[in-house]
Enzyme design. Structure first.
Site, mmCIF file in Angstrom:
data_model
loop_
_atom_site.group_PDB
_atom_site.id
_atom_site.type_symbol
_atom_site.label_atom_id
_atom_site.label_comp_id
_atom_site.label_asym_id
_atom_site.label_seq_id
_atom_site.Cartn_x
_atom_site.Cartn_y
_atom_site.Cartn_z
ATOM 1 N N ASN A 223 0.756 -1.153 0.144
ATOM 2 C CA ASN A 223 0.096 0.273 0.029
ATOM 3 C C ASN A 223 1.137 1.415 0.157
ATOM 4 O OD1 ASN A 223 -1.608 2.180 1.387
ATOM 5 N ND2 ASN A 223 -2.789 1.083 1.875
ATOM 6 N N GLY B 161 -0.181 4.246 0.452
ATOM 7 C CA GLY B 161 0.233 5.315 1.244
ATOM 8 C C GLY B 161 0.550 5.183 2.499
ATOM 9 N N ASP C 200 -0.405 -4.182 9.713
ATOM 10 C CA ASP C 200 -1.850 -4.528 8.927
ATOM 11 C C ASP C 200 -3.382 -3.444 10.462
ATOM 12 O OD1 ASP C 200 -3.237 -7.006 7.844
ATOM 13 O OD2 ASP C 200 -4.682 -7.369 9.941
ATOM 14 N N SER C 201 -4.187 -2.777 9.393
ATOM 15 C CA SER C 201 -5.013 -2.203 9.810
ATOM 16 C C SER C 201 -5.893 -2.028 9.668
ATOM 17 C CB SER C 201 -4.087 -0.589 9.028
ATOM 18 O OG SER C 201 -3.408 -0.748 8.139
ATOM 19 N N GLY D 66 -7.038 5.223 1.557
ATOM 20 C CA GLY D 66 -8.158 4.555 2.096
ATOM 21 C C GLY D 66 -9.335 5.301 2.365
ATOM 22 N N TYR D 67 -10.076 5.015 3.446
ATOM 23 C CA TYR D 67 -11.461 5.584 4.279
ATOM 24 C C TYR D 67 -10.775 7.490 4.429
ATOM 25 C CZ TYR D 67 -12.742 0.680 4.098
ATOM 26 O OH TYR D 67 -12.930 -0.586 3.562
ATOM 27 N N LYS E 279 -1.552 14.397 10.119
ATOM 28 C CA LYS E 279 -2.509 12.925 10.408
ATOM 29 C C LYS E 279 -0.807 11.844 10.877
ATOM 30 C CE LYS E 279 -3.731 8.608 8.252
ATOM 31 N NZ LYS E 279 -4.111 8.013 6.704
HETATM 32 P P1 ITT Z 1 -0.799 -4.135 2.778
HETATM 33 O O1 ITT Z 1 -1.384 -5.363 3.698
HETATM 34 O O2 ITT Z 1 0.700 -5.231 1.599
HETATM 35 O O3 ITT Z 1 0.353 -3.842 4.171
HETATM 36 P P2 ITT Z 1 -3.136 -3.265 2.845
HETATM 37 O O4 ITT Z 1 -3.144 -2.093 2.172
HETATM 38 O O5 ITT Z 1 -4.403 -4.058 2.433
HETATM 39 O O6 ITT Z 1 -1.757 -3.316 2.031
HETATM 40 P P3 ITT Z 1 -4.333 -4.086 4.725
HETATM 41 O O7 ITT Z 1 -4.717 -5.312 4.862
HETATM 42 O O8 ITT Z 1 -3.509 -4.039 6.989
HETATM 43 O O9 ITT Z 1 -3.499 -3.530 3.935
HETATM 44 O O10 ITT Z 1 -5.867 -3.233 4.919
HETATM 45 C C1 ITT Z 1 -5.468 -1.700 5.617
HETATM 46 C C2 ITT Z 1 -6.481 -1.622 5.046
HETATM 47 O O11 ITT Z 1 -7.525 -0.653 6.279
HETATM 48 C C3 ITT Z 1 -6.827 0.150 3.986
HETATM 49 O O12 ITT Z 1 -6.331 -0.274 2.459
HETATM 50 C C4 ITT Z 1 -7.296 0.460 4.050
HETATM 51 O O13 ITT Z 1 -8.211 0.536 3.160
HETATM 52 C C5 ITT Z 1 -7.623 1.077 5.722
HETATM 53 N N1 ITT Z 1 -7.036 1.736 6.196
HETATM 54 C C6 ITT Z 1 -5.038 1.598 7.294
HETATM 55 N N2 ITT Z 1 -4.894 2.590 7.806
HETATM 56 C C7 ITT Z 1 -6.036 3.323 7.076
HETATM 57 C C8 ITT Z 1 -5.575 4.240 7.106
HETATM 58 O O14 ITT Z 1 -4.825 5.403 7.447
HETATM 59 N N3 ITT Z 1 -6.393 6.181 6.371
HETATM 60 C C9 ITT Z 1 -7.073 5.062 5.658
HETATM 61 N N4 ITT Z 1 -7.176 3.903 5.567
HETATM 62 C C10 ITT Z 1 -6.872 3.225 6.546
#
Ligand code: ITT
Length: 226
Positions: free
Chosen positions: A35, A37, A95-96, A179-180, A201
């Site tokens: 990701n 971002g 993971d977030s 993302g969100y 942020k």
């Molecule tokens: P990796 O697994 O490769 O790290 P990913 O984006 O799929 O990439 P996650 O499985 O942890 O990672 O999913 C995290 C999602 O949660 C992310 O794609 C966003 O939709 C949301 N998210 C997490 N942190 C965020 C943030 O700081 N701002 C906005 N959305 C966020």
């Protein structure tokens, strides 16, 4: 025109001459996320670590892990171990996701795939807002959660987590972040996390908190390994 070109060239030369070679004792540390971002935020927050920060851009051939745990921390461990084993590098994975109280904690660990397997932030946001239709603002409480794990070979060496509380608003606001973020209002600031400059942020966010919490452990472990 020529003047402008010279200026650009000058700037490049200045940048090159300022770039310092890292000390020989510095090891590579992989920021293991697909990701962009997350990469941007992690690189800013981890600046100054005694390591050479590297990203998955340099390893496009690697398969992605199967994140099948039901909580952020176990998924962070899965990701960090997956990339550490494949690359043999010190590896940091996050993971977030977003937990919305009125949705029983959804999208949670499915945040990146909420609207389907192929991650599409605008489809995820559209599903979120449609599921919250009719829910009044005071019941739209939510939080961003982040779990971080540092792994080396087959061991998780350190973990940390962070959260950021907010509420979900219907109309997107702001163009920063990812993302969100455009729908996530942080009431104390009056801003969505997409309206905040990156430094703001990072200073408040779930990811910023988790990364700052794990940073001293990373420094200590790197120094012990020298
Ligand atoms: P990796 O697994 O490769 O790290 P990913 O984006 O799929 O990439 P996650 O499985 O942890 O990672 O999913 C995290 C999602 O949660 C992310 O794609 C966003 O939709 C949301 N998210 C997490 N942190 C965020 C943030 O700081 N701002 C906005 N959305 C966020």
């Amino acid at each position: 025109m020529r003047h402008a070109r010279l200026k650009v060239r000058h700037r490049r030369l200045v940048n090159v001459s300022r770039k310092q070679t890292p000390p020989a004792s510095f090891r590579p540390l992989l920021i293991a996320t697909t990701n962009p971002g997350k990469v941007r935020e992690a690189l800013a927050i981890l600046a100054g670590l005694p390591a050479i920060l590297t990203t998955l851009d340099k390893h496009p051939e690697l398969p992605q892990p199967i994140e099948d745990a039901d909580n952020f921390m176990d998924n962070a461990r899965i990701k960090a171990l997956h990339y550490a084993r494949l690359t043999n590098l010190w590896t940091l994975a996050d993971d977030s996701g977003l937990e919305v109280d009125a949705l029983g904690g959804r999208p949670g660990v499915r945040s990146s795939r909420y609207a389907g397997e192929r991650c599409d932030p605008s489809a995820n946001n559209a599903r979120l807002i449609s599921e919250l239709s009719g829910v009044p603002l005071e019941k739209r409480t939510a939080r961003f959660c982040c779990a971080i794990a540092l792994a080396r070979e087959s061991s998780v060496l350190a973990v940390a987590s962070g959260i950021l509380e907010g509420v979900i608003i219907d109309e997107p606001r702001g163009t920063e972040g990812f993302g969100y973020d455009p729908h996530f209002l942080v009431p104390e600031t009056g801003l969505t996390s997409a309206e905040m400059p990156p430094e703001q942020k990072n200073s408040l966010s779930h990811r910023g908190r988790a990364l700052r919490a794990i940073k001293p452990d990373i420094i200590r472990l790197l120094e012990q390994a020298q």
